[in-house]
Design an enzyme around this catalytic site. Structure first.
Site, PDB file in Angstrom:
ATOM      1  N   ASN A  42       0.842  -1.201   0.000  1.00 58.26           N
ATOM      2  CA  ASN A  42       0.000   0.000   0.000  1.00 58.26           C
ATOM      3  C   ASN A  42       0.876   1.249   0.000  1.00 58.26           C
ATOM      4  O   ASN A  42       1.903   1.314   0.685  1.00 58.26           O
ATOM      5  CB  ASN A  42      -1.011  -0.001   1.152  1.00 58.26           C
ATOM      6  N   GLU A  55      -3.016  -4.877  -3.022  1.00 53.01           N
ATOM      7  CA  GLU A  55      -3.507  -5.795  -4.061  1.00 53.01           C
ATOM      8  C   GLU A  55      -3.513  -5.129  -5.426  1.00 53.01           C
ATOM      9  O   GLU A  55      -3.136  -5.715  -6.441  1.00 53.01           O
ATOM     10  CB  GLU A  55      -4.948  -6.239  -3.756  1.00 53.01           C
ATOM     11  N   CYS A  89     -10.693  -3.063  -4.233  1.00 51.65           N
ATOM     12  CA  CYS A  89      -9.823  -4.138  -4.729  1.00 51.65           C
ATOM     13  C   CYS A  89     -10.637  -5.330  -5.210  1.00 51.65           C
ATOM     14  O   CYS A  89     -10.269  -5.995  -6.180  1.00 51.65           O
ATOM     15  CB  CYS A  89      -8.820  -4.548  -3.656  1.00 51.65           C
TER      16      CYS A  89
HETATM   17  N1  THU Z   1      -5.327  -1.341   2.312  1.00 48.99           N
HETATM   18  C1  THU Z   1      -4.782  -2.233   1.444  1.00 48.99           C
HETATM   19  O1  THU Z   1      -3.627  -2.100   1.035  1.00 48.99           O
HETATM   20  N2  THU Z   1      -5.550  -3.263   1.025  1.00 48.99           N
HETATM   21  C2  THU Z   1      -6.833  -3.480   1.437  1.00 48.99           C
HETATM   22  O2  THU Z   1      -7.508  -4.334   0.880  1.00 48.99           O
HETATM   23  C3  THU Z   1      -7.366  -2.721   2.559  1.00 48.99           C
HETATM   24  C4  THU Z   1      -6.692  -1.417   2.800  1.00 48.99           C
HETATM   25  C5  THU Z   1      -4.506  -0.201   2.766  1.00 48.99           C
HETATM   26  C6  THU Z   1      -4.965   1.129   2.258  1.00 48.99           C
HETATM   27  C7  THU Z   1      -4.409   2.070   3.290  1.00 48.99           C
HETATM   28  O3  THU Z   1      -3.074   2.368   2.952  1.00 48.99           O
HETATM   29  C8  THU Z   1      -4.405   1.228   4.559  1.00 48.99           C
HETATM   30  O4  THU Z   1      -4.534  -0.118   4.164  1.00 48.99           O
HETATM   31  C9  THU Z   1      -5.505   1.573   5.530  1.00 48.99           C
HETATM   32  O5  THU Z   1      -6.734   1.535   4.926  1.00 48.99           O
END
Ligand code: THU
Length: 130
Positions: A42, A55, A89
């Site tokens: 992320n 993802e 996602c």
């Molecule tokens: N996040 C992801 O990377 N994948 C997900 O499916 C849920 C949320 C990240 C986005 C943000 O950087 C952090 O988690 C908090 O929401």
């Protein structure tokens, strides 16, 4: 590749997380049918809305490199539980990798394998706009 090995790759990807705002680190490891692994993490932004999930980072990287066929994706977060993909996602997965196995994990010993229909029933798909 075994699920456990792909989860280990996702844990490595998580180390690269750029998440100074949420402090929630996420890692994803995407296995293509030809056997290549694409990592994603992320990436946050002070403007908040430009944040990208792990993802999608992995999927967009793979697509950008010409991949189109995907076998499985492992996802790990950094809370106490298993990490499930967010709604955005899920929509991206149904578009780009509708048959993929989704390994929602905490670590190599705690995970669940799901299909997109489990996570996004009655999805809006490319067929719906034909
Ligand atoms: N996040 C992801 O990377 N994948 C997900 O499916 C849920 C949320 C990240 C986005 C943000 O950087 C952090 O988690 C908090 O929401």
């Amino acid at each position: 590749m075994q699920n456990e090995e792909l989860i280990k790759q996702a844990l490595i990807a998580r180390e690269n997380s750029y998440s100074p705002y949420s402090n929630y680190k996420v890692g994803a490891a995407l296995l293509t049918k030809p056997g290549k692994v694409y990592l994603g993490t992320n990436v946050e932004n002070c403007g908040y809305s430009p944040c990208n999930c792990a993802e999608r980072s992995a999927l967009f990287s793979a697509i950008s490199n010409g991949e189109r066929d995907f076998e499985k994706i492992a996802i790990v977060g950094s809370s106490n539980g298993i990490a499930y993909p967010c709604g955005v996602c899920r929509q991206v997965i149904v578009e780009l990798a509708p048959n993929i196995e989704i390994i929602c994990a905490k670590d190599e010993n705690n995970y669940e394998v799901l299909k997109i229909n489990d996570l996004l029933p009655h999805a809006f798909t490319p067929n719906d706009i034909k």
